[in-house]
Design a protein around this motif. Structure first.
Motif, short mmCIF file in Angstrom:
data_model
loop_
_atom_site.label_atom_id
_atom_site.label_comp_id
_atom_site.label_asym_id
_atom_site.label_seq_id
_atom_site.Cartn_x
_atom_site.Cartn_y
_atom_site.Cartn_z
N UNK A 24 0.86 -1.19 0.00
CA UNK A 24 0.00 0.00 0.00
C UNK A 24 0.89 1.23 0.00
N UNK A 25 0.55 2.20 -0.82
CA UNK A 25 1.38 3.41 -0.95
C UNK A 25 0.97 4.42 0.13
N UNK A 26 1.88 4.75 1.01
CA UNK A 26 1.61 5.71 2.07
C UNK A 26 2.80 6.67 2.26
N UNK A 27 3.41 7.11 1.17
CA UNK A 27 4.57 7.99 1.31
C UNK A 27 4.36 9.34 0.63
N UNK A 28 3.10 9.69 0.32
CA UNK A 28 2.82 11.01 -0.19
C UNK A 28 2.67 12.00 0.97
N UNK A 29 2.51 13.29 0.67
CA UNK A 29 2.25 14.31 1.69
C UNK A 29 3.28 14.26 2.84
N UNK A 30 4.53 14.22 2.48
CA UNK A 30 5.58 14.06 3.48
C UNK A 30 5.53 15.17 4.53
N UNK B 243 2.31 4.54 12.77
CA UNK B 243 0.91 4.52 12.34
C UNK B 243 0.40 5.92 12.05
N UNK B 244 0.78 6.87 12.89
CA UNK B 244 0.40 8.26 12.68
C UNK B 244 1.06 8.81 11.42
N UNK B 245 2.33 8.50 11.24
CA UNK B 245 3.06 8.99 10.06
C UNK B 245 2.43 8.45 8.78
#
Length: 704
Positions: free
Chosen positions: A46-52, A239-241
């Motif tokens: 799952x992609x979760x690395x946007x909006x750094x 999890x928050x990140x």
């Protein structure tokens, strides 16, 4: 680095023993951490690395600032000091560790400032532990209880924290006396009269004993932590990140439906790594249970148990997922909680869906997202529930019998009823409303929705919206028979295939009229500004947030926001204070929590009613669901109290005469709820557009 006043290990033999114990503890910690990380790595990607930038900001706000837990003041404040005490104590621990090798860290070992800060947090951590202990042992709030394990894990953690703080305080006190006051700390100076009779030699011995005890407790904590409910201490920052920064109202897309072997989640390994990380991060605070409409009305759904059930299923199957020949399996560290009985452990070797997590719990969810809104560590409950529903619907064909007709009617008729879609525009007869095929250049497409088109009660809302647009001289049109159900109820129930079929049909229609923002309207690079207006929050949410998943990128506005803008722009002048009735306003979940629309409806009502709004005790992002979301409007409510009646009783507590609504499902559920509590003479349900239309008709305001 200067040596400490007293070497706690007494020489190289003691330092060697400490090194062996320290490395052994780190090794056991690393083994468990490695298992946990490997389980995530084997899950679906799952992609979760946007909006750094936003993700980094959330670490400061949610993790370091503890903004989530502080919403519940008493345990929140206690947790705040426990968290920061834990951080500060780690610096003190670092100093004690290097002391083992007869060295000391500048600004830690000899700093009165750090000593004062450390002792400040020691005191407040102790007070916080008292609060936690009283809360668990005396008040025993139901939200802290779990069906998956007993209460002892929580008490073990409190005990370990207490021992960490107690032994650290003893280390300070004995060191202070043994060094003749050289190793000053506020607590040591305060308690020193108690320990002075020991003398230098006795205090030195006591200092070394307490140092070893402190190290033993800390290392025990280190080993136990990733195997306990307090795994969240390690997992929460991650999890928050990695929280969701896509539209929060959008469910994840089930891609390549025609090519898939599965259509949802029936086994824990089918979840994504982030969905499993949620289980690691769960603090078991139970706040999600306190706000869940199903839980609050006696249904078999407890959102916390859904998250813990997923984690339990993961740990039960960890040996199979990792491979029976893995190092973790050989060492027998599958991660089962220590306070389970043999019977409990055996009972949990069962299917996740229909076993650890009951089907009844999954079908009780209204998808209101109150659980996600209140969660202090960014856990995402609703997508997991819908994923498991998808498996039940599309793989097992197991779903409430009453929604069978819903699926069939949407597929055959383009609406939830046995009504031909050709009749979709009959409500507008005589109003002079053009179809979009007749006025293809209309600035506004009024998306009426199934409820406004076919439901007798909500046809009045559709008519009121149309009258407002006509009064404001808005260039608008409707699709009529070209409009079809957006598929929202099918998707929330779990029928992703039917939703995608409906969505693609509607997207093709809307794109054909040039509403897609990604396409140029005239082919010359300039795009005509066109908007879709709807009075249904469910249509609004799925077209705005979910149709882009399939290529439909539209500007969609809810009618309450559009009316507010008309008033603000001076295109609609309403008589102020027109409605003198006492009224309250219900925030629909799908424009409230899903899309953060709270102020615009209230501004419109404040113009119309000089008495203002009598807010219900649960309002805005804490609003209590009407009970109709997640497809529940088409399901029988057989267990516990009715959700709609519970909300109506809250409205009656405000002594209001009118509940102002902004959703056709809410109107339907509430009118049924009013009848259920026999309050027809006390309380009326009216859409905001109906109140505005009444003002227009009675006062005939000037139109610009």
């Amino acid at each position: 680095m200067t040596p400490p006043p007293i070497s706690p290990t007494g020489g190289w033999i003691g330092a060697l023993i400490f090194s062996v114990l320290f490395l052994a503890a780190l090794g056991l910690f690393a083994l468990r951490a490695g298992e946990l990380v490997t389980l995530l790595a084997k899950a679906r990607p799952e992609h979760r690395t946007d909006h750094i930038n936003e993700r980094i900001g959330s670490i400061f706000k949610v993790v370091l600032g503890q903004s989530g837990v502080l919403r519940d003041p008493i345990p929140g404040i206690a947790h705040f000091f426990t968290f920061w005490g834990f951080i500060i104590i780690q610096f003190g621990l670092l100093e004690l560790i290097v002391n083992a090798y007869n060295i000391s860290i500048p600004f830690l070992g000899d700093s009165p400032i750090f000593a004062s800060i450390l002792d400040f947090f020691i005191v407040f951590v102790m007070l916080a532990l008292v609060v936690f202990a009283i809360r668990r042992a005396v008040f025993k709030p139901k939200q802290l209880q779990s069906a998956l394990h007993g209460p002892w894990d929580g008490f073990i953690i409190l005990g370990l924290i207490f021992l960490v703080v107690l032994t650290l305080t003893l280390v300070e006190c004995f060191n202070y006396v043994a060094t003749g006051g050289h190793a000053w700390t506020p607590l040591a100076a305060f308690f020193s009269p108690i320990f002075t009779p020991l003398g230098v030699n006795g205090s030195t011995l006591a200092y070394r004993v307490s140092w070893w005890l402190h190290i033993a407790v800390v290392l025990s904590f280190l080993i136990y932590l990733p195997r306990s409910k307090h795994l969240h201490l390690l997992a929460t920052p991650f999890n928050v990140f990695f929280q969701n920064y896509k539209p929060k109202g959008a469910l994840p897309l089930l891609e390549n439906l025609e090519e898939r072997d599965d259509y949802g989640v029936s086994k824990v390994e089918q979840f994504t790594w982030k969905q499993l990380l949620d289980g690691y991060a769960c603090t078991e605070c139970g706040r999600c249970n306190t706000v869940c409409p199903a839980t609050n009305t006696g249904k078999p759904l407890y959102p916390k148990e859904i998250i813990l059930g997923v984690k339990e299923a993961l740990f039960v199957r960890s040996g199979e997922i990792l491979g029976q020949d893995s190092l973790y399996s050989k060492l027998g560290i599958a991660g089962v909680k220590s306070d389970k009985t043999v019977e409990e452990k055996e009972a949990h070797h069962e299917p996740m869906v229909g076993g650890i997590i009951s089907q009844e719990a999954l079908w009780s969810c209204t998808t209101c997202m109150a659980c996600m809104e209140i969660c202090p560590v960014s856990i995402e409950h609703v997508p997991k529930i819908v994923d498991m529903r998808r498996s039940l619907v599309m793989e097992e064909s197991e779903f409430p019998q009453e929604v069978t007709s819903l699926f069939n009617n949407i597929e055959r008729n383009g609406n939830p009823w046995e009504i031909s879609n050709d009749k979709r525009a009959e409500w507008a007869a005589g109003l002079g409303i053009p179809l979009l095929s007749e006025n293809p250049d209309a600035d506004i497409l009024y998306w009426v929705g199934c409820m406004g088109s076919f439901d007798q009660r909500n046809k009045k809302v559709a008519t009121s919206v149309a009258k407002i647009l006509l009064a404001a001289k808005v260039n608008f049109a409707i699709l009529g028979p070209e409009e079809s159900c957006t598929g929202d109820p099918a998707r929330r129930i779990g029928n992703e295939y039917l939703w995608q079929m409906q969505a693609m049909q509607n997207i093709e229609t809307l794109n054909g009229y040039g509403f897609n923002k990604s396409a140029s309207a005239d082919g010359a690079g300039e795009q005509k500004h066109r908007t879709i207006l709807t009075a249904c929050p469910h249509c609004f949410n799925t077209m705005l947030n979910e149709y882009p998943q399939l290529g439909g990128d539209y500007e969609v506005v809810h009618h309450t926001v559009f009316i507010d803008q008309l008033i603000s722009d001076g295109k609609l002048e309403l008589p102020e204070g027109f409605d003198q009735r006492k009224l309250t306003y219900h925030d629909p979940c799908y424009i409230g929590r899903y899309n953060d629309t709270y102020d615009e409806p209230r501004r419109v009502l404040t113009v119309l009613n000089s008495n203002g709004i009598n807010e219900m005790k649960r309002n805005r992002n804490k609003s209590f669901c009407c009970g109709g979301g997640g497809g529940r409007a088409w399901m029988e409510e057989k267990v516990g109290k009715r959700v709609n009646q519970t909300r109506i009783n809250e409205a009656l507590e405000t002594n209001s005469e009118v509940v102002a609504a902004a959703c056709p499902f809410c109107i339907t559920m509430f009118e049924d709820g009013v009848k259920g509590v026999e309050a027809e003479e006390k309380l009326k349900i009216e859409d905001i557009s109906e109140i505005v239309a009444q003002a227009i008709e009675s006062k005939q305001p000037a139109v610009k």
